[in-house]
Design a protein around this motif. Structure first.
Motif, PDB file in Angstrom:
ATOM      1  N   HIS A 256       0.830  -1.206   0.000  1.00 26.49           N
ATOM      2  CA  HIS A 256       0.000   0.000   0.000  1.00 26.49           C
ATOM      3  C   HIS A 256       0.864   1.255   0.000  1.00 26.49           C
ATOM      4  O   HIS A 256       0.379   2.337  -0.319  1.00 26.49           O
ATOM      5  CB  HIS A 256      -0.882   0.048   1.246  1.00 26.49           C
ATOM      6  CG  HIS A 256      -2.005  -0.932   1.224  1.00 26.49           C
ATOM      7  ND1 HIS A 256      -2.894  -1.062   2.278  1.00 26.49           N
ATOM      8  CD2 HIS A 256      -2.410  -1.826   0.301  1.00 26.49           C
ATOM      9  CE1 HIS A 256      -3.791  -1.991   1.994  1.00 26.49           C
ATOM     10  NE2 HIS A 256      -3.508  -2.477   0.803  1.00 26.49           N
ATOM     11  N   HIS A 257       2.142   1.115   0.366  1.00 22.25           N
ATOM     12  CA  HIS A 257       2.968   2.283   0.658  1.00 22.25           C
ATOM     13  C   HIS A 257       4.086   2.478  -0.368  1.00 22.25           C
ATOM     14  O   HIS A 257       4.792   1.533  -0.717  1.00 22.25           O
ATOM     15  CB  HIS A 257       3.540   2.160   2.066  1.00 22.25           C
ATOM     16  CG  HIS A 257       2.482   1.974   3.101  1.00 22.25           C
ATOM     17  ND1 HIS A 257       1.552   2.944   3.395  1.00 22.25           N
ATOM     18  CD2 HIS A 257       2.156   0.903   3.874  1.00 22.25           C
ATOM     19  CE1 HIS A 257       0.713   2.492   4.320  1.00 22.25           C
ATOM     20  NE2 HIS A 257       1.049   1.251   4.614  1.00 22.25           N
ATOM     21  N   TYR A 258       4.255   3.708  -0.770  1.00 23.81           N
ATOM     22  CA  TYR A 258       5.220   4.045  -1.821  1.00 23.81           C
ATOM     23  C   TYR A 258       6.587   4.428  -1.272  1.00 23.81           C
ATOM     24  O   TYR A 258       7.564   4.475  -2.025  1.00 23.81           O
ATOM     25  CB  TYR A 258       4.643   5.163  -2.704  1.00 23.81           C
ATOM     26  CG  TYR A 258       3.565   4.625  -3.614  1.00 23.81           C
ATOM     27  CD1 TYR A 258       3.851   4.278  -4.930  1.00 23.81           C
ATOM     28  CD2 TYR A 258       2.277   4.396  -3.138  1.00 23.81           C
ATOM     29  CE1 TYR A 258       2.879   3.735  -5.749  1.00 23.81           C
ATOM     30  CE2 TYR A 258       1.300   3.861  -3.948  1.00 23.81           C
ATOM     31  CZ  TYR A 258       1.602   3.529  -5.255  1.00 23.81           C
ATOM     32  OH  TYR A 258       0.640   2.983  -6.063  1.00 23.81           O
ATOM     33  N   TYR A 259       6.649   4.667   0.038  1.00 22.14           N
ATOM     34  CA  TYR A 259       7.930   4.947   0.687  1.00 22.14           C
ATOM     35  C   TYR A 259       8.123   3.946   1.822  1.00 22.14           C
ATOM     36  O   TYR A 259       8.147   4.305   3.000  1.00 22.14           O
ATOM     37  CB  TYR A 259       7.965   6.392   1.207  1.00 22.14           C
ATOM     38  CG  TYR A 259       7.887   7.421   0.095  1.00 22.14           C
ATOM     39  CD1 TYR A 259       9.026   7.778  -0.621  1.00 22.14           C
ATOM     40  CD2 TYR A 259       6.671   8.007  -0.242  1.00 22.14           C
ATOM     41  CE1 TYR A 259       8.956   8.712  -1.658  1.00 22.14           C
ATOM     42  CE2 TYR A 259       6.594   8.939  -1.277  1.00 22.14           C
ATOM     43  CZ  TYR A 259       7.736   9.287  -1.979  1.00 22.14           C
ATOM     44  OH  TYR A 259       7.673  10.197  -3.004  1.00 22.14           O
ATOM     45  N   PRO A 260       8.237   2.667   1.500  1.00 17.08           N
ATOM     46  CA  PRO A 260       8.299   1.620   2.527  1.00 17.08           C
ATOM     47  C   PRO A 260       9.627   1.632   3.271  1.00 17.08           C
ATOM     48  O   PRO A 260      10.618   2.194   2.814  1.00 17.08           O
ATOM     49  CB  PRO A 260       8.146   0.339   1.698  1.00 17.08           C
ATOM     50  CG  PRO A 260       8.794   0.690   0.383  1.00 17.08           C
ATOM     51  CD  PRO A 260       8.399   2.119   0.141  1.00 17.08           C
TER      52      PRO A 260
ATOM     53  N   ALA B   9      -3.925   2.754  -4.218  1.00 19.04           N
ATOM     54  CA  ALA B   9      -3.792   3.672  -3.083  1.00 19.04           C
ATOM     55  C   ALA B   9      -2.661   3.152  -2.200  1.00 19.04           C
ATOM     56  O   ALA B   9      -2.458   1.941  -2.123  1.00 19.04           O
ATOM     57  CB  ALA B   9      -5.093   3.708  -2.295  1.00 19.04           C
ATOM     58  N   GLU B  10      -1.851   4.038  -1.562  1.00 18.64           N
ATOM     59  CA  GLU B  10      -2.102   5.424  -1.370  1.00 18.64           C
ATOM     60  C   GLU B  10      -1.706   6.232  -2.605  1.00 18.64           C
ATOM     61  O   GLU B  10      -0.917   5.749  -3.416  1.00 18.64           O
ATOM     62  CB  GLU B  10      -1.351   5.918  -0.122  1.00 18.64           C
ATOM     63  CG  GLU B  10       0.125   5.573  -0.157  1.00 18.64           C
ATOM     64  CD  GLU B  10       0.847   5.572   1.209  1.00 18.64           C
ATOM     65  OE1 GLU B  10       0.257   5.840   2.261  1.00 18.64           O
ATOM     66  OE2 GLU B  10       2.034   5.273   1.193  1.00 18.64           O
ATOM     67  N   LEU B  11      -2.227   7.445  -2.718  1.00 18.19           N
ATOM     68  CA  LEU B  11      -1.980   8.252  -3.903  1.00 18.19           C
ATOM     69  C   LEU B  11      -0.783   9.159  -3.676  1.00 18.19           C
ATOM     70  O   LEU B  11      -0.907  10.324  -3.296  1.00 18.19           O
ATOM     71  CB  LEU B  11      -3.230   9.068  -4.245  1.00 18.19           C
ATOM     72  CG  LEU B  11      -4.493   8.250  -4.546  1.00 18.19           C
ATOM     73  CD1 LEU B  11      -5.649   9.163  -4.912  1.00 18.19           C
ATOM     74  CD2 LEU B  11      -4.249   7.235  -5.650  1.00 18.19           C
ATOM     75  N   PHE B  12       0.403   8.593  -3.925  1.00 17.63           N
ATOM     76  CA  PHE B  12       1.650   9.335  -3.757  1.00 17.63           C
ATOM     77  C   PHE B  12       2.450   9.283  -5.049  1.00 17.63           C
ATOM     78  O   PHE B  12       2.527   8.229  -5.710  1.00 17.63           O
ATOM     79  CB  PHE B  12       2.505   8.723  -2.642  1.00 17.63           C
ATOM     80  CG  PHE B  12       2.019   9.001  -1.246  1.00 17.63           C
ATOM     81  CD1 PHE B  12       0.901   9.786  -1.006  1.00 17.63           C
ATOM     82  CD2 PHE B  12       2.689   8.473  -0.158  1.00 17.63           C
ATOM     83  CE1 PHE B  12       0.458  10.032   0.282  1.00 17.63           C
ATOM     84  CE2 PHE B  12       2.261   8.712   1.136  1.00 17.63           C
ATOM     85  CZ  PHE B  12       1.136   9.500   1.363  1.00 17.63           C
ATOM     86  N   ALA B  13       3.074  10.406  -5.395  1.00 21.16           N
ATOM     87  CA  ALA B  13       3.962  10.477  -6.552  1.00 21.16           C
ATOM     88  C   ALA B  13       5.104  11.429  -6.234  1.00 21.16           C
ATOM     89  O   ALA B  13       4.937  12.365  -5.443  1.00 21.16           O
ATOM     90  CB  ALA B  13       3.210  10.955  -7.789  1.00 21.16           C
ATOM     91  N   PRO B  14       6.285  11.233  -6.823  1.00 28.82           N
ATOM     92  CA  PRO B  14       7.398  12.167  -6.605  1.00 28.82           C
ATOM     93  C   PRO B  14       7.014  13.580  -7.027  1.00 28.82           C
ATOM     94  O   PRO B  14       6.195  13.774  -7.930  1.00 28.82           O
ATOM     95  CB  PRO B  14       8.503  11.596  -7.495  1.00 28.82           C
ATOM     96  CG  PRO B  14       8.159  10.154  -7.657  1.00 28.82           C
ATOM     97  CD  PRO B  14       6.666  10.115  -7.691  1.00 28.82           C
ATOM     98  N   GLU B  15       7.635  14.549  -6.397  1.00 25.13           N
ATOM     99  CA  GLU B  15       7.289  15.950  -6.614  1.00 25.13           C
ATOM    100  C   GLU B  15       7.418  16.353  -8.083  1.00 25.13           C
ATOM    101  O   GLU B  15       6.611  17.129  -8.599  1.00 25.13           O
ATOM    102  CB  GLU B  15       8.173  16.846  -5.744  1.00 25.13           C
ATOM    103  CG  GLU B  15       7.923  18.341  -5.907  1.00 25.13           C
ATOM    104  CD  GLU B  15       6.491  18.759  -5.601  1.00 25.13           C
ATOM    105  OE1 GLU B  15       6.052  19.800  -6.118  1.00 25.13           O
ATOM    106  OE2 GLU B  15       5.808  18.049  -4.826  1.00 25.13           O
TER     107      GLU B  15
ATOM    108  N   ARG C 195       2.448   3.407   7.812  1.00 26.28           N
ATOM    109  CA  ARG C 195       3.105   2.539   6.817  1.00 26.28           C
ATOM    110  C   ARG C 195       2.983   1.062   7.147  1.00 26.28           C
ATOM    111  O   ARG C 195       3.851   0.249   6.816  1.00 26.28           O
ATOM    112  CB  ARG C 195       4.579   2.926   6.644  1.00 26.28           C
ATOM    113  CG  ARG C 195       4.763   4.291   5.979  1.00 26.28           C
ATOM    114  CD  ARG C 195       6.196   4.651   5.745  1.00 26.28           C
ATOM    115  NE  ARG C 195       6.310   6.002   5.178  1.00 26.28           N
ATOM    116  CZ  ARG C 195       7.439   6.678   5.057  1.00 26.28           C
ATOM    117  NH1 ARG C 195       8.570   6.137   5.456  1.00 26.28           N
ATOM    118  NH2 ARG C 195       7.445   7.889   4.536  1.00 26.28           N
ATOM    119  N   LYS C 196       1.867   0.706   7.755  1.00 27.94           N
ATOM    120  CA  LYS C 196       1.592  -0.705   8.019  1.00 27.94           C
ATOM    121  C   LYS C 196       0.225  -1.099   7.474  1.00 27.94           C
ATOM    122  O   LYS C 196      -0.436  -1.986   8.004  1.00 27.94           O
ATOM    123  CB  LYS C 196       1.672  -0.991   9.526  1.00 27.94           C
ATOM    124  CG  LYS C 196       3.071  -0.840  10.092  1.00 27.94           C
ATOM    125  CD  LYS C 196       3.107  -1.189  11.567  1.00 27.94           C
ATOM    126  CE  LYS C 196       4.514  -1.046  12.130  1.00 27.94           C
ATOM    127  NZ  LYS C 196       4.587  -1.359  13.582  1.00 27.94           N
ATOM    128  N   GLY C 197      -0.193  -0.449   6.405  1.00 29.13           N
ATOM    129  CA  GLY C 197      -1.462  -0.770   5.767  1.00 29.13           C
ATOM    130  C   GLY C 197      -2.310   0.438   5.467  1.00 29.13           C
ATOM    131  O   GLY C 197      -2.667   0.685   4.312  1.00 29.13           O
TER     132      GLY C 197
END
Length: 471
Positions: free
Chosen positions: A161-165, A220-226, A252-254
C-alpha cells in the motif's frame, strides 16, 4: 576430383547447418506488465480525456488492443492466482485476499506448475519485480519457491500500500531503505523497482527470459514524486483532499497516508507508470531484441475507491458499471494490450472474449511447452497472430468471497451477476445483455428466464469446494 568432391560435401553440410539455424527461431522473451487497480478507462487509448498515456498508446499502436479482456478477480491476490495457475476463481487455490501477519498473504499451494515454473522448464530465466501477494517469505508460495530466479519488490500486498516503505524484498533478503526511515520519503519504491527491472533485461538480453512486472501503481495510497506532481498540480481543481494515517503505530503498516491533492497525484502516478512502460520498450529496442520480445500490458482489476481516489472524476471505468470488489464489468473488465513485432499485427483491435486464465496456455503455446491438464484457459495465440481458428469460451466465471459473497458469469453477450449469496444462496440472479447494455443498467432476468436458468446451472457447477474460502 576426390578433393573437390570432399569440398563440395563439406560446403553443402555447412550450408545445411546454417539454414537450419536461420530457420529455427529463438524462443521469444516475454514481458508481462501488470498495473494495480488501473481502470478500463484510465488509458487515453481506451478513452481517457483528462490526461494522456502516450507510451502505452504507442505500444497499442504497435500491436493489438483488446476490448473484452477480463481480470482473474476483482481484487489483487485471487486475480494473480488465476493468472499464475490458468484457473478461474472457482478452481484456483487463492480466491481472496488473506493476510498472514507480520508480512505476506496465504501461500499459493498447487501440485501443478505455475507460469514461472513452466518457463523455467522451457529453459527461461525468470524474474518478478513489483508486488507478489501469493505467499509470505519462505512459504511454499514465496516467489523464489514458485519458479522465479529473481524477485525484487513487495512480498506483501498490505505493505505494498505504501510508496515509501521501510524495506523491500530482494529474493530472501530484506533490503532496508534508510532513506525512508521514520517519516522520510527518500526512495520512491516504484522507481527503485523499475531500475532493477531494467537491469534484469540488460543482464539477460542474450538468453530467453520471462519478466513479470506487477507494478503497485496506481493503487492507493496516492503518492507520486514531486517532479510528477508539478506536472499536474492545479490542473484538476477543485482538488479532493484525503485524510489518512501519517504517524503512530499503524503508519506505513497498511492504512494510507494523507493526500491533499488526490486528483493531481492520481494523474501523476499513471504518468510515471506510462513512462516506465516506455522505458521498458525503449530498452528492448536499444538492445536489439524487440523483434523477439512479446510485451503485454494489463491491470489486475477495476479502479479503487480508496486513499482519496475518485474514479468517477476521471471516468476511470469508461462506459462500465462498478469498481474494484464489484463483479459488474467495471470491477473485472480491464485494458489489455499485446505487442510482438512481426508476429502480432500492428494497430489492430480485438473483441475476443478472454481472461487472465487464458494467459498460461497462450504462453505455453508460444514457447512450445506443455500446459497442465486441469486449467480453465484457452490459448489466445490464434487471435494474437491472426493465424488459425480461435477457440471460444462457453462461459467465464468469477466468485468473490467477501462483501456478502458474489458470483458472475459471462456467457456470450449475456452477463449474470449474483450478490449476497452468503446470506441467501438463492438470491435472484441479475441478467444483462452486454451487446446492448455494456453499462449493465437494465436487468432483463424476467424476460429471459431460460438464460437465467443456464447461468444458474453454471454457477452451481463451475466451482469446486475450497478449504479456506467459503461463502
Amino acid at each position: 576430383m576426390t578433393r573437390l568432391f570432399l569440398l563440395i560435401v563439406i560446403a553443402a553440410f555447412l550450408s545445411s547447418c546454417t539454414q537450419k539455424v536461420e530457420l529455427e527461431p529463438s524462443k521469444p522473451n516475454v514481458i508481462y506488465i501488470l498495473a494495480d487497480d488501473l481502470g478500463y478507462g484510465d488509458l487515453s487509448c481506451y478513452g481517457q480525456k483528462k490526461f494522456s498515456t502516450p507510451n502505452i498508446d504507442k505500444l497499442a499502436g504497435q500491436g493489438m488492443l483488446f476490448t473484452q479482456h477480463y481480470s482473474g478477480s476483482t481484487v489483487c491476490a485471487p486475480s494473480r492466482s488465476a493468472l499464475m495457475t490458468g484457473q478461474h476463481t472457482g478452481h484456483t487455490y487463492i480466491r481472496g485476499n488473506w493476510e498472514r501477519p507480520p508480512e505476506g498473504q496465504h501461500p499459493l499451494i498447487t501440485e501443478n506448475p505455475i507460469l514461472p515454473e513452466l518457463f523455467k522448464q522451457a529453459g527461461y530465466t525468470t524474474g518478478a519485480f513489483g508486488k507478489w501477494g501469493l505467499g509470505y517469505p519462505g512459504s511454499e508460495g514465496d516467489p523464489n519457491n514458485k519458479g522465479f530466479d529473481v524477485f525484487f519488490g513487495y512480498n506483501c500486498q498490505m505493505l505494498g500500500h505504501h510508496y515509501y516503505p521501510y524495506f523491500l524484498r530482494s529474493n530472501q533478503d530484506s533490503l532496508v531503505l534508510e532513506a525512508n526511515a521514520g517519516t522520510k520519503t527518500g526512495i520512491y519504491a516504484p522507481q527503485l523497482i523499475h531500475e532493477k527491472t531494467i537491469e534484469f533485461i540488460e543482464e539477460n538480453k542474450d538468453k530467453p527470459f520471462f519478466l513479470y512486472v506487477p507494478s503497485i501503481i496506481p493503487h492507493a495510497e496516492l503518492f507520486a514524486p514531486e517532479e510528477y506532481m508539478e506536472r499536474f498540480r492545479g490542473k484538476f481543481d477543485p482538488e479532493h483532499a484525503y485524510k489518512g494515517v501519517d504517524e503512530g503505530e499503524r503508519f506505513r503498516k497498511g492504512p494510507y497516508g494523507s493526500q491533499p491533492e488526490s486528483h493531481a497525484a492520481f494523474a501523476a502516478m499513471v504518468a510515471l507508470l506510462d513512462e516506465q512502460v516506455g522505458e521498458i520498450v525503449a530498452k528492448v529496442e536499444e538492445l536489439g531484441i524487440a523483434d523477439n520480445t512479446i510485451i503485454i500490458f494489463t491491470s489486475d482489476n477495476g479502479p479503487h475507491l480508496e486513499g482519496g481516489a475518485q474514479p468517477d472524476y476521471f471516468d476511470s471505468n469508461g462506459p462500465l458499471k462498478g469498481y474494484k470488489r464489484d463483479l459488474y464489468e467495471g470491477g473485472i473488465r480491464v485494458p489489455f494490450i499485446a505487442s510482438w513485432p512481426g508476429k502480432i499485427p500492428e494497430g489492430t483491435t480485438s473483441d475476443h472474449i478472454s481472461a487472465f486464465w487464458d494467459i498460461l496456455p497462450t504462453f505455453t503455446d508460444i514457447i512450445g511447452a506443455p500446459a497442465p491438464g486441469n486449467i480453465d484457459g484457452i490459448s489466445m495465440l490464434p487471435t494474437l497472430s491472426g493465424k488459425g481458428t480461435q477457440s471460444e469460451h462457453e462461459y467465464l466465471y468469477w466468485e468473490f468471497h467477501v462483501w456478502g459473497g458474489r458470483k458472475a458469469v459471462r456467457m456470450g453477450d449475456w452477463k449474470g451477476v449474483q450478490y449476497g449469496i452468503s446470506k441467501d444462496p438463492d438470491v435472484p440472479i441479475q441478467l444483462y445483455n452486454l451487446k446492448n447494455d455494456i453499462g449493465e443498467t437494465t436487468d432483463v432476468a424476467d424476460k429471459y428466464p431460460e438464460v437465467v436458468e443456464q447461468i444458474k446451472e453454471i454457477m452451481g457447477s463451475a466451482s469446486t469446494p475450497s478449504e479456506i474460502f467459503k461463502f
